[in-house]
Write a protein that holds these residues in place. Sequence first.
Motif, PDB file in Angstrom:
ATOM      1  N   THR A 173      14.018  12.075  25.814  1.00  0.00           N
ATOM      2  CA  THR A 173      12.445  11.646  25.543  1.00  0.00           C
ATOM      3  C   THR A 173      11.396  12.520  24.912  1.00  0.00           C
ATOM      4  N   LEU A 174      11.365  13.706  25.625  1.00  0.00           N
ATOM      5  CA  LEU A 174      10.729  15.052  25.042  1.00  0.00           C
ATOM      6  C   LEU A 174      11.223  15.469  23.625  1.00  0.00           C
ATOM      7  N   ASP A 175      12.457  15.453  23.449  1.00  0.00           N
ATOM      8  CA  ASP A 175      12.938  15.841  22.042  1.00  0.00           C
ATOM      9  C   ASP A 175      12.638  14.908  21.076  1.00  0.00           C
ATOM     10  N   ASP A 176      12.739  13.403  21.303  1.00  0.00           N
ATOM     11  CA  ASP A 176      12.030  12.219  20.405  1.00  0.00           C
ATOM     12  C   ASP A 176      10.682  12.504  20.277  1.00  0.00           C
ATOM     13  N   LEU A 177       9.991  12.731  21.165  1.00  0.00           N
ATOM     14  CA  LEU A 177       8.548  12.884  20.921  1.00  0.00           C
ATOM     15  C   LEU A 177       8.233  13.999  20.082  1.00  0.00           C
TER      16      LEU A 177
END
Length: 408
Positions: A173-177
């Motif tokens: 999720t942090l990579d997507d953000l």
Amino acid sequence: MDRVRPPERELLLDVTRLVWRTWRGRHPTGIDRVCRAYVEHFRRRALGVIQRDGFKLVLSAAQSDKIFRLFLSEGRVARLKMATAVAGAALTARRFPPKPGMLYLNVGHTGLNDPSLSKWIAQNRLRAIYLIHDLIPVTSPEYCRGGEAEKHERRMALALKSAAGIIGNSQTTLDDLSAFAAKRDLPMPSTHAALISGYEKVEEVKRIALDRPHFIVVGTIEGRKNHLLLLKIWQRLFRRMGNSTPLLIVVGQRGWEADEAIAILDRPGVLRGTVREVVDCGDELLAGLIAGARALLMPSFAEGFGLPISEALSLGTPVIASDLPVFREIAGDIPLYLHPDDAPVWEASIESFQGEGPERLRQLAEIRDYQPPTWAEHFNSLESWMKTIVVKVADHSEAADFQLETTA
């Protein structure tokens, strides 16, 4: 004897989502369960915050405790009881601004698309921390309701502009953000990946055995969950196997972008008796159904986490799932990963899992060493990271007038 004054509450916890979900009588989703876990962990140190039409209501310690107890009570909270508690809170709440430097935790995405939240945070010099669950409406808008992509873009953009820190339910999720921020030239604050947990009373679970072997799929019936794949497989299985067809237990509320799947569920015929839909399913019942299943099935096209997978593995149940990065992050190489569009391979795998084939036996052996994420680990790592969060110095004055530009 002098009375010992209770310690002053050190942070603000936004409970808006839990208030309106309880008021509407909705069954708890995965995000709701995360919100409740945060109430459980921080309730003695936090003041509740409720948002309404741009107004931010900071509850007193006594009213916060009352609201927190309602959220954590067993069974459903009556609407009247919740309404009375909120009305009382509105009458007695602290109406002066919170102290500068207080932590403000918002773990339900509530109000993140409202510029007044960013303005309130900046004006009170709060250290805002948001938990981001997924960017699916942005990365996979075809599976979401109309208008949700634009709304979620605004959520993520305003969160990035006002946050002192962001928690990701996974590194995925942090990579997507991070990719979202880079594409739009937005600031990326301090981040922390902390896997969320599910049902933790594993030792108390009683396996539920039904009249036939069963498989289980858990989650809201919506397009991205790919229930249609499984329902069509079960139609074919019934045509070939008749009364020997295993059961498919579908646990979840009906959602959106799944008209064809819902039509099959509502259509009398070959699925009657072989597919059972369970809408009202408490934690203990769900755990028992998962524990007794031949496998948990998760053919999703997109997911923010995949809590049923970690719950199934912790209960000793094999998993057949789509090959998504977040699933590998939480479950490693234990599940059998398949492409969500490969119906023949899914069908063959489901048939093989009715017996004790080599793939199912492999999983049963590897599951013994599986260590599911726990809330204790989540909050232990979170507490250390939170101590590093400082008030964001950047000017937020433009937040109230911020308009997200539409990208081509």
